[in-house]
Scaffold this motif. Structure first.
Motif, PDB file in Angstrom:
ATOM      1  N   PHE A 221      11.617  11.705  46.546  1.00 31.63           N
ATOM      2  CA  PHE A 221      10.700  12.677  45.950  1.00 31.63           C
ATOM      3  C   PHE A 221      11.410  13.541  44.911  1.00 31.63           C
ATOM      4  CE2 PHE A 221       7.999  11.852  49.701  1.00 31.63           C
ATOM      5  CZ  PHE A 221       6.802  11.652  49.045  1.00 31.63           C
ATOM      6  N   ASN A 222      12.694  13.832  45.121  1.00 33.97           N
ATOM      7  CA  ASN A 222      13.447  14.587  44.115  1.00 33.97           C
ATOM      8  C   ASN A 222      13.585  13.793  42.814  1.00 33.97           C
ATOM      9  OD1 ASN A 222      13.848  16.831  45.751  1.00 33.97           O
ATOM     10  ND2 ASN A 222      15.775  16.054  46.586  1.00 33.97           N
ATOM     11  N   ALA A 223      13.598  12.456  42.949  1.00 28.93           N
ATOM     12  CA  ALA A 223      13.665  11.588  41.768  1.00 28.93           C
ATOM     13  C   ALA A 223      12.275  11.228  41.250  1.00 28.93           C
ATOM     14  CB  ALA A 223      14.432  10.307  42.108  1.00 28.93           C
ATOM     15  N   TYR A 224      11.246  11.903  41.778  1.00 30.86           N
ATOM     16  CA  TYR A 224       9.849  11.676  41.383  1.00 30.86           C
ATOM     17  C   TYR A 224       9.400  10.241  41.653  1.00 30.86           C
ATOM     18  CZ  TYR A 224      10.356  16.182  39.103  1.00 30.86           C
ATOM     19  OH  TYR A 224      10.587  17.511  38.862  1.00 30.86           O
ATOM     20  N   ASP A 225      10.015   9.616  42.664  1.00 33.14           N
ATOM     21  CA  ASP A 225       9.587   8.283  43.086  1.00 33.14           C
ATOM     22  C   ASP A 225       8.646   8.455  44.278  1.00 33.14           C
ATOM     23  OD1 ASP A 225       9.222   5.700  43.816  1.00 33.14           O
ATOM     24  OD2 ASP A 225      11.354   5.151  43.876  1.00 33.14           O
ATOM     25  N   TRP A 226       7.405   8.815  43.997  1.00 33.73           N
ATOM     26  CA  TRP A 226       6.434   9.086  45.046  1.00 33.73           C
ATOM     27  C   TRP A 226       6.059   7.837  45.835  1.00 33.73           C
ATOM     28  CZ3 TRP A 226       2.924  13.590  45.616  1.00 33.73           C
ATOM     29  CH2 TRP A 226       3.465  14.746  45.018  1.00 33.73           C
ATOM     30  N   HIS A 227       6.175   6.689  45.219  1.00 31.14           N
ATOM     31  CA  HIS A 227       5.730   5.458  45.875  1.00 31.14           C
ATOM     32  C   HIS A 227       6.676   5.077  47.017  1.00 31.14           C
ATOM     33  CE1 HIS A 227       2.754   4.882  42.700  1.00 31.14           C
ATOM     34  NE2 HIS A 227       3.703   5.230  41.844  1.00 31.14           N
ATOM     35  N   ASN A 228       7.977   5.061  46.773  1.00 30.56           N
ATOM     36  CA  ASN A 228       8.917   4.731  47.838  1.00 30.56           C
ATOM     37  C   ASN A 228       9.010   5.848  48.877  1.00 30.56           C
ATOM     38  OD1 ASN A 228      10.048   2.061  47.289  1.00 30.56           O
ATOM     39  ND2 ASN A 228      10.860   2.956  45.421  1.00 30.56           N
ATOM     40  N   GLY A 229       8.923   7.093  48.413  1.00 29.88           N
ATOM     41  CA  GLY A 229       8.925   8.193  49.369  1.00 29.88           C
ATOM     42  C   GLY A 229       7.720   8.141  50.288  1.00 29.88           C
ATOM     43  N   SER A 230       6.557   7.848  49.734  1.00 30.80           N
ATOM     44  CA  SER A 230       5.341   7.736  50.547  1.00 30.80           C
ATOM     45  C   SER A 230       5.413   6.521  51.462  1.00 30.80           C
ATOM     46  CB  SER A 230       4.120   7.637  49.635  1.00 30.80           C
ATOM     47  OG  SER A 230       3.985   8.789  48.844  1.00 30.80           O
ATOM     48  N   MET A 231       6.045   5.444  50.976  1.00 34.01           N
ATOM     49  CA  MET A 231       6.179   4.243  51.808  1.00 34.01           C
ATOM     50  C   MET A 231       6.989   4.544  53.068  1.00 34.01           C
ATOM     51  SD  MET A 231       8.910   1.959  52.421  1.00 34.01           S
ATOM     52  CE  MET A 231       9.877   2.122  50.925  1.00 34.01           C
ATOM     53  N   ILE A 232       8.103   5.260  52.928  1.00 32.17           N
ATOM     54  CA  ILE A 232       8.915   5.601  54.103  1.00 32.17           C
ATOM     55  C   ILE A 232       8.145   6.548  55.011  1.00 32.17           C
ATOM     56  CG2 ILE A 232      11.053   6.692  54.864  1.00 32.17           C
ATOM     57  CD1 ILE A 232      12.360   5.751  52.316  1.00 32.17           C
ATOM     58  N   SER A 233       7.406   7.472  54.423  1.00 35.92           N
ATOM     59  CA  SER A 233       6.572   8.369  55.231  1.00 35.92           C
ATOM     60  C   SER A 233       5.527   7.589  56.021  1.00 35.92           C
ATOM     61  CB  SER A 233       5.882   9.395  54.327  1.00 35.92           C
ATOM     62  OG  SER A 233       6.819  10.172  53.617  1.00 35.92           O
ATOM     63  N   ALA A 234       4.972   6.546  55.414  1.00 33.03           N
ATOM     64  CA  ALA A 234       3.987   5.716  56.106  1.00 33.03           C
ATOM     65  C   ALA A 234       4.635   4.958  57.268  1.00 33.03           C
ATOM     66  CB  ALA A 234       3.348   4.737  55.128  1.00 33.03           C
ATOM     67  N   ILE A 235       5.879   4.497  57.071  1.00 32.26           N
ATOM     68  CA  ILE A 235       6.595   3.811  58.147  1.00 32.26           C
ATOM     69  C   ILE A 235       6.836   4.759  59.311  1.00 32.26           C
ATOM     70  CG2 ILE A 235       8.795   2.740  58.777  1.00 32.26           C
ATOM     71  CD1 ILE A 235       8.896   1.516  55.996  1.00 32.26           C
ATOM     72  N   LEU A 237       5.069   7.377  59.986  1.00 31.23           N
ATOM     73  CA  LEU A 237       3.757   7.633  60.578  1.00 31.23           C
ATOM     74  C   LEU A 237       3.387   6.532  61.558  1.00 31.23           C
ATOM     75  CD1 LEU A 237       1.174   9.329  60.677  1.00 31.23           C
ATOM     76  CD2 LEU A 237       0.313   7.990  58.747  1.00 31.23           C
ATOM     77  N   LEU A 238       3.702   5.285  61.203  1.00 35.83           N
ATOM     78  CA  LEU A 238       3.439   4.164  62.103  1.00 35.83           C
ATOM     79  C   LEU A 238       4.267   4.292  63.376  1.00 35.83           C
ATOM     80  CD1 LEU A 238       2.121   1.435  62.668  1.00 35.83           C
ATOM     81  CD2 LEU A 238       3.989   0.347  61.415  1.00 35.83           C
ATOM     82  N   ILE A 239       5.520   4.706  63.238  1.00 42.73           N
ATOM     83  CA  ILE A 239       6.381   4.914  64.410  1.00 42.73           C
ATOM     84  C   ILE A 239       5.791   6.000  65.306  1.00 42.73           C
ATOM     85  CG2 ILE A 239       8.657   5.688  65.175  1.00 42.73           C
ATOM     86  CD1 ILE A 239       9.837   4.403  62.684  1.00 42.73           C
ATOM     87  N   ILE A 240       5.273   7.077  64.696  1.00 44.46           N
ATOM     88  CA  ILE A 240       4.650   8.156  65.464  1.00 44.46           C
ATOM     89  C   ILE A 240       3.447   7.633  66.248  1.00 44.46           C
ATOM     90  CG2 ILE A 240       3.350  10.308  65.264  1.00 44.46           C
ATOM     91  CD1 ILE A 240       5.127  11.035  62.909  1.00 44.46           C
ATOM     92  N   VAL A 241       2.620   6.812  65.590  1.00 47.25           N
ATOM     93  CA  VAL A 241       1.439   6.258  66.264  1.00 47.25           C
ATOM     94  C   VAL A 241       1.857   5.387  67.445  1.00 47.25           C
ATOM     95  CG1 VAL A 241      -0.511   4.685  65.990  1.00 47.25           C
ATOM     96  CG2 VAL A 241       0.001   6.355  64.191  1.00 47.25           C
ATOM     97  N   ILE A 242       2.892   4.570  67.258  1.00 55.90           N
ATOM     98  CA  ILE A 242       3.371   3.697  68.332  1.00 55.90           C
ATOM     99  C   ILE A 242       3.871   4.521  69.509  1.00 55.90           C
ATOM    100  CG2 ILE A 242       5.120   2.002  68.968  1.00 55.90           C
ATOM    101  CD1 ILE A 242       4.905   0.886  66.127  1.00 55.90           C
ATOM    102  N   PHE A 243       4.694   5.534  69.217  1.00 56.59           N
ATOM    103  CA  PHE A 243       5.236   6.374  70.283  1.00 56.59           C
ATOM    104  C   PHE A 243       4.138   7.143  70.996  1.00 56.59           C
ATOM    105  CE2 PHE A 243       9.407   5.475  68.721  1.00 56.59           C
ATOM    106  CZ  PHE A 243      10.275   5.799  69.757  1.00 56.59           C
ATOM    107  N   SER A 244       3.163   7.639  70.240  1.00 60.34           N
ATOM    108  CA  SER A 244       2.059   8.376  70.853  1.00 60.34           C
ATOM    109  C   SER A 244       1.238   7.473  71.763  1.00 60.34           C
ATOM    110  CB  SER A 244       1.169   8.981  69.765  1.00 60.34           C
ATOM    111  OG  SER A 244       1.890   9.872  68.950  1.00 60.34           O
ATOM    112  N   SER A 245       1.040   6.212  71.349  1.00 58.25           N
ATOM    113  CA  SER A 245       0.294   5.264  72.182  1.00 58.25           C
ATOM    114  C   SER A 245       1.047   4.951  73.468  1.00 58.25           C
ATOM    115  CB  SER A 245       0.031   3.976  71.391  1.00 58.25           C
ATOM    116  OG  SER A 245      -0.712   4.238  70.217  1.00 58.25           O
TER     117      SER A 245
END
Length: 264
Positions: A221-235, A237-245
């Motif tokens: 995000f500091n390099a204004y690469d929102w796509h890769n930063g959002s991709m890692i955030s999505a990963i 988020l998926l880990i959070i969903v798995i752990f919550s389940s």
């Protein structure tokens, strides 16, 4: 129009849409698009093809795992002693354990840094140890609170019944106390493990230059690469969903307590 009690939920729903669902939608859109705005999975493929990002993920999982285990080992007996003690003012003792949460995070870590610097002389000599100490210091109250709640609400008659059936302390713990405390354990692990994967501020403030997932997201995000930063955030988020389940399933299973076998 007739007023209904369900209408009281409208402000809450509006808040969720604006401040929760909309930001998540933005993250998902950027995660699955490239610089031209076209739909792609290349962001995710690039993450799993890169040895650097995989190493960062593994190291983040390891740091989070060690932090969680240490927090659990420290919080479990502490919460049990506070909840099952005869102290009339045990809530005050619990308050003393969570008071550090009321202090600004930066001030707490800065104070810890000064203590470690006095003990070690140079924080660069023990980067991993300092990381674990800082993470445990930061997240320990989040492990104590759910465990204390579970122990405080635990029915004492179940322990008395186990003793009447001839169970020793070991059998009583593994057959009664541990199963009944699983909701608190699962809740504490969820509250500690996932944030510990991304809390790179502790590493930075304690002179640890090693990247974890939070550091990687920040660098994108500091390099204004929102796509890769959002991709890692999505990963994550998926880990959070798995752990919550998994945690929800554990909570359901923990309602079944293993019977205590009487001693011969």
């Amino acid at each position: 129009m007739r007023f209904k009690r369900s209408m009281l939920s409208i402000p809450y729903i509006v808040f969720l849409i604006i401040f929760v669902m909309a930001p998540l939608a933005v993250v998902v859109v950027f995660a699955f698009t490239n610089g031209s705005g076209h739909f792609t999975f290349e962001n995710f493929f690039g993450f799993f093809r890169s040895s650097r990002t995989i190493a960062t993920l593994i190291y983040s999982l390891f740091v989070a795992l060690v932090t969680t285990v240490v927090c659990l080992l420290l919080a479990y007996p502490t919460a049990y002693a506070l909840a099952r003690s005869g102290f009339k003012k045990k809530n005050i003792l619990l308050l003393l354990a969570i008071v550090p949460m009321w202090i600004n995070f930066t001030l707490r870590i800065t104070a810890l840094k000064e203590v470690l610097d006095f003990l070690e002389g140079n924080l660069a000599y023990y980067p991993f140890l300092n990381t674990i100490i800082g993470q445990v210091y930061d997240f320990l109250p989040f492990m104590i609170l759910p465990l204390f709640t579970v122990f405080d609400e635990m029915d004492k008659s179940l322990l008395e019944a186990g003793r009447d059936l001839g169970a020793d302390r070991k059998s009583l713990f593994f057959s009664v106390v541990l199963p009944l405390s699983m909701p608190g354990i699962v809740s504490g692990i969820t509250m500690v493990f996932l944030p510990a994967m991304t809390n790179y501020v502790v590493l930075d403030m304690l002179y640890n230059s090693t990247y974890i997932m939070g550091s990687l997201i920040g660098s994108y995000f500091n390099a204004y690469d929102w796509h890769n930063g959002s991709m890692i955030s999505a990963i994550l988020l998926l880990i959070i969903v798995i752990f919550s389940s998994i945690g929800k399933q554990k909570d359901q299973n923990s309602t079944i307590v293993t019977p205590v076998s009487p001693s011969p």
